[in-house]
Design an enzyme around this catalytic site. Sequence first.
Site, PDB file in Angstrom:
ATOM      1  N   LYS A   8       0.880  -1.243   0.150  1.00 34.17           N
ATOM      2  CA  LYS A   8       0.025  -0.316   0.043  1.00 34.17           C
ATOM      3  C   LYS A   8       0.976   1.141  -0.489  1.00 34.17           C
ATOM      4  O   LYS A   8      -0.018   2.585  -0.463  1.00 34.17           O
ATOM      5  CB  LYS A   8      -1.105   0.320   1.325  1.00 34.17           C
ATOM      6  N   GLY A  25       9.091 -20.982  15.964  1.00 31.45           N
ATOM      7  CA  GLY A  25       9.589 -22.578  17.317  1.00 31.45           C
ATOM      8  C   GLY A  25       8.540 -23.685  16.348  1.00 31.45           C
ATOM      9  O   GLY A  25       8.017 -23.796  15.521  1.00 31.45           O
ATOM     10  N   GLU A  53      -2.876 -14.783 -17.208  1.00 28.89           N
ATOM     11  CA  GLU A  53      -3.700 -15.595 -16.840  1.00 28.89           C
ATOM     12  C   GLU A  53      -4.154 -16.960 -17.097  1.00 28.89           C
ATOM     13  O   GLU A  53      -4.808 -16.656 -18.386  1.00 28.89           O
ATOM     14  CB  GLU A  53      -5.086 -14.824 -15.905  1.00 28.89           C
ATOM     15  N   SER A  66       2.285 -14.464  -9.056  1.00 32.05           N
ATOM     16  CA  SER A  66       1.653 -14.329  -8.324  1.00 32.05           C
ATOM     17  C   SER A  66       0.407 -15.395  -8.194  1.00 32.05           C
ATOM     18  O   SER A  66      -0.656 -15.068  -9.211  1.00 32.05           O
ATOM     19  CB  SER A  66       1.268 -12.749  -8.040  1.00 32.05           C
ATOM     20  N   ARG A  99      -0.761 -18.907  -2.796  1.00 33.67           N
ATOM     21  CA  ARG A  99      -0.087 -18.713  -1.044  1.00 33.67           C
ATOM     22  C   ARG A  99      -0.467 -20.413  -1.086  1.00 33.67           C
ATOM     23  O   ARG A  99      -1.159 -20.572  -0.712  1.00 33.67           O
ATOM     24  CB  ARG A  99      -0.012 -17.762  -0.587  1.00 33.67           C
ATOM     25  N   HIS A 154     -23.799  15.003   2.115  1.00 36.93           N
ATOM     26  CA  HIS A 154     -22.961  15.755   0.290  1.00 36.93           C
ATOM     27  C   HIS A 154     -22.035  16.864   0.553  1.00 36.93           C
ATOM     28  O   HIS A 154     -22.257  17.343   1.322  1.00 36.93           O
ATOM     29  CB  HIS A 154     -24.746  16.536   0.121  1.00 36.93           C
TER      30      HIS A 154
END
Length: 481
Positions: A58, A122, A219, A285, A288, A460
């Site tokens: 962002k 962990g 895509e 991309s 995931r 408004h």
Amino acid sequence: MSKNFDVVVIGGGPGGYIAAIRAAQLGQSVACIDAWQNAKGGSALGGTCTNVGCIPSKALLQSSEHFEMAGHGFAEHGIGVEGLKLDLGQMHRRKDKVVQQNNDGITYLFKKNKVTSFLGRGSFVGKVDGGYEIKVAREGAADGAASESVIGKHVIVATGSVPRSLADTPFDEKLVLSNTGALAIDGVPKKLGVIGAGVIGLEMGSVWRRLGAEVTVLEALPVFLAAVDDQIAKEAKKAFDKQGLVIKLGVKITKIAPGANDVAVEYADADGRQQTDTYDRLIVSIGRLPNTAGLEPAAIGLQCDERGFVLVDGECRTNLENVWGIGDVVRGPMLAHKAEEEGVAVAERIAGQRPHIDFNTVPWVIYTHPEIAWVGEAEQTLKLTGRAYKAGSFPFMANGRARALGDTTGMVKVIADATTDEILGVHMVGPGVSELIAEAVVAMEFKASAEDIARICHAHPSLSEATKEAALAVDRRTLNF
Ligand code: FAD
Ligand code: NAI
């Protein structure tokens, strides 16, 4: 000597850190183990979201939008910009600062709420008296040098997700980039390829196109944004086409060949013709995967499915008593706010409360320009299920504030039950819809009807009037269109 806690959270992303804070608020002794390290080897709390996800993306989306506005948008407002230049280094430094502010914010919140923070990976050791033992090993430290052990009466697994690579083409983060590399490209590539026109592909593709790259998105599916309401997806696609973001649908990638300085991508296009494109950088991309690396779930018999997701029920309970799973590592949308809601709910369940999450009112936002946001059912899914509905939409072109902003692309669409008028879904594409969607979520949580929104006074001129007008449109009585 192991340290004992009421609750041990494994993973300090938005799911884990929020669960830890909520559990501490409710009076539990809490530890949070997180493996993410910053460049200096220190703790960098916040997980994927803060370090290589929501927050840095962002930041770059905002910076690149300013750049595009200065270059192409200000003139219409009578503002001339001479000598515009890009300082990509500064853009990255700003992004890194925003990330660090968020890392530091979580460290502060842990101190404030008395959450004990462990830096390291962990791994479950086994079930012991008093709960489950987890070994914490500091990555990069000499074997055992920085390892310690904690016992949690309750354990919340919040280990998140990792990017999926294409078979045979691992990420090298120089030419073939995951989200991590896509957020750190050190010079604007002339030609950028993106595989997958999902959320990351569109957001990252937008950033680099605005900064000057020629971006092509490949895509596999024949439809654009299949999960989004058809009408909204079509409107968004039109806007991206106009911007010059090239999106090729229905492609089948056949080979990726990274060279010394570029990457050749071979694919069959939608008509079955074989093509080869060469890009200076390639972002992959394509979704995931759950992250259980090093967790050793088998050590305690924690069940995962064949894809590696920790198996949980609707209340985030695993197959083991007092072991819970939340966020990206369990079923459901991979969204930070979904992870957070689950974290809060689990902490409250551990404290004996009975919280509820309505997964149907989890909103989605894609932070492109125009932004895309939605909650609830899309028209095409209602058609498939045969539920009778009414839909109304209102274009930003007819909204005074949007005209004043000079940002009139898109619309708001409200879908309501044909008989009861209950809102079933709200879909938006246009300016500021990442904020406007909150009203729709509140309305749906309160089981509002379209008429309820139509009768509520909206300021408004504001973009939110488009939501009111779309609700009026459900009953075919818009006032301004
Ligand atoms: P994560 O954030 O992945 O955190 C898990 C943490 O656990 C990590 O720090 C990891 O290092 C740590 N960990 C893993 N295993 C262990 C272990 N064994 N021991 C100790 N620590 C461990 N979502 C949105 O809602 N809005 C957005 O705008 C948005 N933008 C995104 C942009 C990008 C580029 C990406 C990649 C994702 C984005 N997401 C967004 C998705 C969001 O980042 C995830 O849904 C969210 O981070 C999931 O939170 P989590 O807590 O489940 O896991
Ligand atoms: P995604 O699931 O959003 O999109 C992946 C796309 O890749 C899909 O359209 C899919 O059809 C396509 N694909 C899959 N395999 C392919 C192949 N072999 N060739 C070509 N296309 C292929 O996944 P993405 O973009 O990687 O993001 C992962 C997740 O991160 C998102 O689903 C979302 O949950 C989260 N995220 C959320 C954001 C937000 O909320 N604004 C921003 C970024 C990510």
